[in-house]
Enzyme design. Structure first.
Site, PDB file in Angstrom:
ATOM      1  N   THR A  85       0.872  -1.187   0.000  1.00 36.15           N
ATOM      2  CA  THR A  85       0.000   0.000   0.000  1.00 36.15           C
ATOM      3  C   THR A  85       0.904   1.230   0.000  1.00 36.15           C
ATOM      4  O   THR A  85       1.601   1.484   0.978  1.00 36.15           O
ATOM      5  CB  THR A  85      -0.925  -0.025   1.222  1.00 36.15           C
ATOM      6  OG1 THR A  85      -1.695  -1.229   1.159  1.00 36.15           O
ATOM      7  CG2 THR A  85      -1.861   1.173   1.239  1.00 36.15           C
ATOM      8  N   GLU A 133      -3.995  -4.985  -2.629  1.00 30.73           N
ATOM      9  CA  GLU A 133      -4.611  -6.179  -2.023  1.00 30.73           C
ATOM     10  C   GLU A 133      -5.750  -5.750  -1.111  1.00 30.73           C
ATOM     11  O   GLU A 133      -5.726  -4.657  -0.544  1.00 30.73           O
ATOM     12  CB  GLU A 133      -3.563  -6.991  -1.261  1.00 30.73           C
ATOM     13  CG  GLU A 133      -2.717  -6.214  -0.237  1.00 30.73           C
ATOM     14  CD  GLU A 133      -3.388  -5.988   1.098  1.00 30.73           C
ATOM     15  OE1 GLU A 133      -4.371  -6.691   1.382  1.00 30.73           O
ATOM     16  OE2 GLU A 133      -2.936  -5.110   1.855  1.00 30.73           O
ATOM     17  N   LEU A 159      -6.922  -7.982   1.497  1.00 31.19           N
ATOM     18  CA  LEU A 159      -6.907  -9.212   2.302  1.00 31.19           C
ATOM     19  C   LEU A 159      -7.102  -8.869   3.768  1.00 31.19           C
ATOM     20  O   LEU A 159      -6.332  -8.096   4.333  1.00 31.19           O
ATOM     21  CB  LEU A 159      -5.559  -9.927   2.139  1.00 31.19           C
ATOM     22  CG  LEU A 159      -5.056 -10.151   0.709  1.00 31.19           C
ATOM     23  CD1 LEU A 159      -3.660 -10.761   0.736  1.00 31.19           C
ATOM     24  CD2 LEU A 159      -6.019 -11.042  -0.065  1.00 31.19           C
ATOM     25  N   LYS A 181      -7.458   1.808  -3.023  1.00 32.93           N
ATOM     26  CA  LYS A 181      -7.079   1.015  -1.851  1.00 32.93           C
ATOM     27  C   LYS A 181      -7.264   1.833  -0.563  1.00 32.93           C
ATOM     28  O   LYS A 181      -7.904   1.401   0.392  1.00 32.93           O
ATOM     29  CB  LYS A 181      -5.627   0.561  -2.001  1.00 32.93           C
ATOM     30  CG  LYS A 181      -4.960   0.107  -0.741  1.00 32.93           C
ATOM     31  CD  LYS A 181      -5.505  -1.210  -0.249  1.00 32.93           C
ATOM     32  CE  LYS A 181      -5.014  -1.504   1.153  1.00 32.93           C
ATOM     33  NZ  LYS A 181      -5.165  -2.856   1.551  1.00 32.93           N
ATOM     34  N   ASN A 234     -10.208   1.289   2.633  1.00 36.95           N
ATOM     35  CA  ASN A 234      -9.930   1.133   4.058  1.00 36.95           C
ATOM     36  C   ASN A 234     -10.462   2.322   4.857  1.00 36.95           C
ATOM     37  O   ASN A 234     -10.994   2.152   5.959  1.00 36.95           O
ATOM     38  CB  ASN A 234      -8.425   0.959   4.298  1.00 36.95           C
ATOM     39  CG  ASN A 234      -8.004  -0.502   4.203  1.00 36.95           C
ATOM     40  OD1 ASN A 234      -8.840  -1.370   3.959  1.00 36.95           O
ATOM     41  ND2 ASN A 234      -6.733  -0.775   4.374  1.00 36.95           N
ATOM     42  N   PHE A 260     -19.590  -4.334   8.865  1.00 33.46           N
ATOM     43  CA  PHE A 260     -18.919  -3.152   9.424  1.00 33.46           C
ATOM     44  C   PHE A 260     -19.902  -2.201  10.093  1.00 33.46           C
ATOM     45  O   PHE A 260     -19.778  -0.986   9.997  1.00 33.46           O
ATOM     46  CB  PHE A 260     -18.047  -2.450   8.359  1.00 33.46           C
ATOM     47  CG  PHE A 260     -16.666  -3.042   8.321  1.00 33.46           C
ATOM     48  CD1 PHE A 260     -16.482  -4.305   7.789  1.00 33.46           C
ATOM     49  CD2 PHE A 260     -15.580  -2.392   8.874  1.00 33.46           C
ATOM     50  CE1 PHE A 260     -15.238  -4.908   7.807  1.00 33.46           C
ATOM     51  CE2 PHE A 260     -14.322  -2.985   8.902  1.00 33.46           C
ATOM     52  CZ  PHE A 260     -14.155  -4.241   8.362  1.00 33.46           C
ATOM     53  N   GLY A 283      -8.828  -0.845  14.630  1.00 30.55           N
ATOM     54  CA  GLY A 283      -7.379  -0.883  14.783  1.00 30.55           C
ATOM     55  C   GLY A 283      -6.749  -1.823  13.789  1.00 30.55           C
ATOM     56  O   GLY A 283      -7.306  -2.067  12.709  1.00 30.55           O
ATOM     57  N   CYS A 317      -3.618  -1.954   9.373  1.00 29.09           N
ATOM     58  CA  CYS A 317      -3.981  -1.333   8.091  1.00 29.09           C
ATOM     59  C   CYS A 317      -4.891  -0.116   8.224  1.00 29.09           C
ATOM     60  O   CYS A 317      -4.550   0.963   7.747  1.00 29.09           O
ATOM     61  CB  CYS A 317      -4.653  -2.372   7.201  1.00 29.09           C
ATOM     62  SG  CYS A 317      -3.589  -3.789   6.908  1.00 29.09           S
ATOM     63  N   LYS A 376      -3.225   3.026   9.850  1.00 28.78           N
ATOM     64  CA  LYS A 376      -2.095   3.497   9.026  1.00 28.78           C
ATOM     65  C   LYS A 376      -2.602   4.119   7.718  1.00 28.78           C
ATOM     66  O   LYS A 376      -2.185   5.215   7.334  1.00 28.78           O
ATOM     67  CB  LYS A 376      -1.197   2.291   8.744  1.00 28.78           C
ATOM     68  CG  LYS A 376      -0.184   2.457   7.638  1.00 28.78           C
ATOM     69  CD  LYS A 376       0.700   1.221   7.523  1.00 28.78           C
ATOM     70  CE  LYS A 376       0.126   0.102   6.688  1.00 28.78           C
ATOM     71  NZ  LYS A 376       0.073   0.325   5.259  1.00 28.78           N
TER      72      LYS A 376
HETATM   73  C1  UGA Z   1      -8.419  -4.371   6.545  1.00 28.39           C
HETATM   74  C2  UGA Z   1      -9.440  -4.424   5.403  1.00 28.39           C
HETATM   75  O1  UGA Z   1     -10.687  -4.937   5.892  1.00 28.39           O
HETATM   76  C3  UGA Z   1      -8.942  -5.304   4.258  1.00 28.39           C
HETATM   77  O2  UGA Z   1      -9.858  -5.262   3.168  1.00 28.39           O
HETATM   78  C4  UGA Z   1      -7.589  -4.768   3.807  1.00 28.39           C
HETATM   79  O3  UGA Z   1      -7.049  -5.532   2.732  1.00 28.39           O
HETATM   80  C5  UGA Z   1      -6.627  -4.799   4.971  1.00 28.39           C
HETATM   81  O4  UGA Z   1      -7.145  -3.973   6.029  1.00 28.39           O
HETATM   82  C6  UGA Z   1      -5.303  -4.254   4.472  1.00 28.39           C
HETATM   83  O5  UGA Z   1      -5.233  -3.075   4.115  1.00 28.39           O
HETATM   84  O6  UGA Z   1      -4.357  -5.048   4.267  1.00 28.39           O
HETATM   85  P1  UGA Z   1      -7.826  -5.940   8.627  1.00 28.39           P
HETATM   86  O7  UGA Z   1      -6.724  -4.999   8.979  1.00 28.39           O
HETATM   87  O8  UGA Z   1      -7.579  -7.392   8.688  1.00 28.39           O
HETATM   88  O9  UGA Z   1      -8.342  -5.663   7.121  1.00 28.39           O
HETATM   89  O10 UGA Z   1      -9.005  -5.541   9.612  1.00 28.39           O
HETATM   90  P2  UGA Z   1     -10.603  -5.472   9.494  1.00 28.39           P
HETATM   91  O11 UGA Z   1     -11.211  -6.807   9.454  1.00 28.39           O
HETATM   92  O12 UGA Z   1     -10.961  -4.526   8.417  1.00 28.39           O
HETATM   93  O13 UGA Z   1     -10.954  -4.800  10.908  1.00 28.39           O
HETATM   94  C7  UGA Z   1     -10.451  -3.501  11.230  1.00 28.39           C
HETATM   95  C8  UGA Z   1     -10.888  -3.051  12.595  1.00 28.39           C
HETATM   96  O14 UGA Z   1     -12.258  -2.649  12.586  1.00 28.39           O
HETATM   97  C9  UGA Z   1     -10.766  -4.103  13.701  1.00 28.39           C
HETATM   98  O15 UGA Z   1     -10.242  -3.488  14.859  1.00 28.39           O
HETATM   99  C10 UGA Z   1     -12.201  -4.557  13.903  1.00 28.39           C
HETATM  100  O16 UGA Z   1     -12.449  -5.089  15.168  1.00 28.39           O
HETATM  101  C11 UGA Z   1     -12.956  -3.253  13.680  1.00 28.39           C
HETATM  102  N1  UGA Z   1     -14.375  -3.445  13.311  1.00 28.39           N
HETATM  103  C12 UGA Z   1     -14.705  -4.036  12.141  1.00 28.39           C
HETATM  104  C13 UGA Z   1     -15.363  -3.013  14.186  1.00 28.39           C
HETATM  105  O17 UGA Z   1     -15.089  -2.461  15.267  1.00 28.39           O
HETATM  106  N2  UGA Z   1     -16.674  -3.171  13.819  1.00 28.39           N
HETATM  107  C14 UGA Z   1     -17.036  -3.755  12.639  1.00 28.39           C
HETATM  108  O18 UGA Z   1     -18.265  -3.862  12.380  1.00 28.39           O
HETATM  109  C15 UGA Z   1     -16.036  -4.198  11.791  1.00 28.39           C
END
Ligand code: UGA
Length: 434
Positions: free
Chosen positions: A128, A150, A152, A203, A207, A248, A256, A259, A262
């Site tokens: 990224t 990506e 992911l 991207k 996010n 979401f 947090g 990704c 940041k």
């Molecule tokens: C995120 C994106 O979802 C991916 O699509 C992206 O590829 C990735 O970053 C990246 O840039 O590589 P990730 O960091 O694994 O993925 O985390 P998420 O699943 O998006 O969750 C992010 C935060 O939001 C977590 O702290 C989660 O607990 C919080 N969250 C998520 C909530 O508080 N409520 C929700 O309804 C959903």
């Protein structure tokens, strides 16, 4: 050689973190010959043995299969990239002190690869990177570079790679873009061709939108508490609108991970530099910080009867320290951001998390004493705080845990638990926005 094999590429993947390793293993699974290159000799040795150092379901099998078929190899030797038709850059781009992406590792990888690459080789940028980096990389290398971001999720990386929602290729050279797109032949997903800048921005925009969505629902949870509404019901109604989408929308202690924070900060910086209106984005970030504070005040209220009550010497048990369930990652974990505020108010913190072991989590050292038995978290605690939405927490023996606590109070910042079950078990239960 079959037609299928003829279509397959020789691919170099630079960087074997969770994105690079997943990319390398999945591309090998799709039939390409892939070499994963990393400067970390220890990590390469581990990977060559077939050990996967990160917790990603299914990745160990993909790596083992790739090694067994010899379609996947790992090396520290960049000259291995000389064979590659496509080199995929998956080098980390952490946030620097001023909110910009730190491109030192990225630039070093580009410079190191430059003299090695074959004339026909195309570079795909999966790291990224700030808007404009792909074009700058092409200039630096004197060859086409294609942005190929990506999407992911941690904990679902292999699944997301092999079942993508979309494949994005941003390049100004159509042949190079098609070559990168062809890496994904065999996967069912729309392939979106754009210019490099739009791809890079897409991207960050994705996010940041997810971050905005969660900040919105967290603010909504606060409003629900003030008005006597139930955020679970409110969001259940919202989820049924396909324009809003069903995911979401769960309030929590804040967003947090490695990704969202940041990338949102980096986009905020880019937008500020570009002179764009950043108020909405800036407030999503500020709302996230306020959410950590709000959770700490909620715990203080539940345990002491006042949002400013002293927690001096008060024992609190934390359920979950990772930034979300299904991962061992505590980077930018909202659980730890809340823990820091509780510790600052004097609390003594014990934590249990099924994703991390006692010693293997330096991010918690000096803040939370991790234990590997949930009953030790409850023992003599003045309150429990559920911070990560591990599904197995639903099935804990809550009546037993209530007996072990000093005061059976629980703050469930993820609305994971069933309030009547907890009440029956003897707990005074506080959810979020209900
Ligand atoms: C995120 C994106 O979802 C991916 O699509 C992206 O590829 C990735 O970053 C990246 O840039 O590589 P990730 O960091 O694994 O993925 O985390 P998420 O699943 O998006 O969750 C992010 C935060 O939001 C977590 O702290 C989660 O607990 C919080 N969250 C998520 C909530 O508080 N409520 C929700 O309804 C959903």
């Amino acid at each position: 050689m079959s037609d299928h094999d003829r279509d397959r590429c020789t691919v170099g993947v630079v960087g074997t973190g969770y994105v690079g390793l997943t990319t390398a293993a999945c591309l090998a699974h799709l039939g390409h010959r892939v070499t994963g290159v990393d400067i970390d000799a220890r990590k390469v040795a581990v990977l060559r043995r077939g050990d996967v150092p990160i917790a990603e379901p299914g990745l160990d099998t993909l790596v083992a299969d790739g090694l067994a078929t010899r379609r996947l190899t790992f090396t520290t030797d960049l000259t291995a990239l000389a064979e590659a038709d496509v080199v995929v850059l998956c080098v980390p781009t952490p946030t620097g002190p001023d909110g910009t992406a730190d491109l030192r590792a990225y630039d070093a990888a580009v410079d190191a690869a430059a003299p090695v690459l074959a004339a026909h080789c195309v570079v795909a940028v999966k790291s990224t990177v700030p808007v404009g980096t792909t074009t700058r990389t092409a200039r630096r290398l004197g060859r086409p570079a294609v942005s190929n971001p990506e999407f992911l999720r941690e904990g679902h990386a292999a699944h997301d790679f092999l079942h993508p929602d979309r494949i994005v290729v941003g390049g100004s050279d159509p042949d190079a873009a098609s070559r990168v797109a062809s890496l994904y032949d065999g996967l069912t997903a729309p392939v979106v061709h754009t210019d490099p800048v739009s791809s890079e921005l897409a991207k960050y925009a994705s996010n940041a939108f997810l971050a905005l969505k969660v900040s919105y629902v967290n603010v909504l949870a606060d409003l629900c508490e003030r008005l006597g509404a139930d955020v679970v019901d409110v969001t259940d109604v919202m989820r049924l609108d396909p324009r809003i989408g069903s995911t979401f929308l769960s309030p929590g202690p804040g967003w947090g991970g490695s990704c969202l924070p940041k990338d949102t900060r980096a986009l905020l910086h880019t937008a500020t530099e570009a002179g764009a209106d950043v108020a909405l984005l800036a407030d999503a970030v500020a709302a996230n910080e306020r959410q950590h504070e709000r959770m700490a005040r909620k715990v203080r209220q539940a345990v002491t009867g006042s949002p400013e009550g002293s927690l001096h010497g008060v024992r609190l048990g934390l359920l979950g320290v990772t930034f979300k369930a299904g991962t061992d990652d505590v980077r930018d974990s909202p659980a730890l951001a809340v823990a820091q505020r509780l510790a600052a108010a004097g609390a003594v913190l014990t934590g249990y998390d099924p994703g991390v072991d006692r010693d293997g989590c330096p991010g918690t050292h000096g803040l939370v004493q991790l234990v590997d038995d949930v009953t030790l978290v409850a023992k003599d605690a003045a309150g429990l705080v559920l911070l990560t939405e591990w599904p197995q927490f639903r099935d804990l023996d809550w009546a037993h845990l209530a007996e072990l606590t000093d005061r059976a109070t629980i703050v469930d910042t993820r609305n994971l638990l069933d309030p009547p079950t907890l009440t029956r078990a003897g707990f005074t239960y506080f959810g979020l926005g209900r």
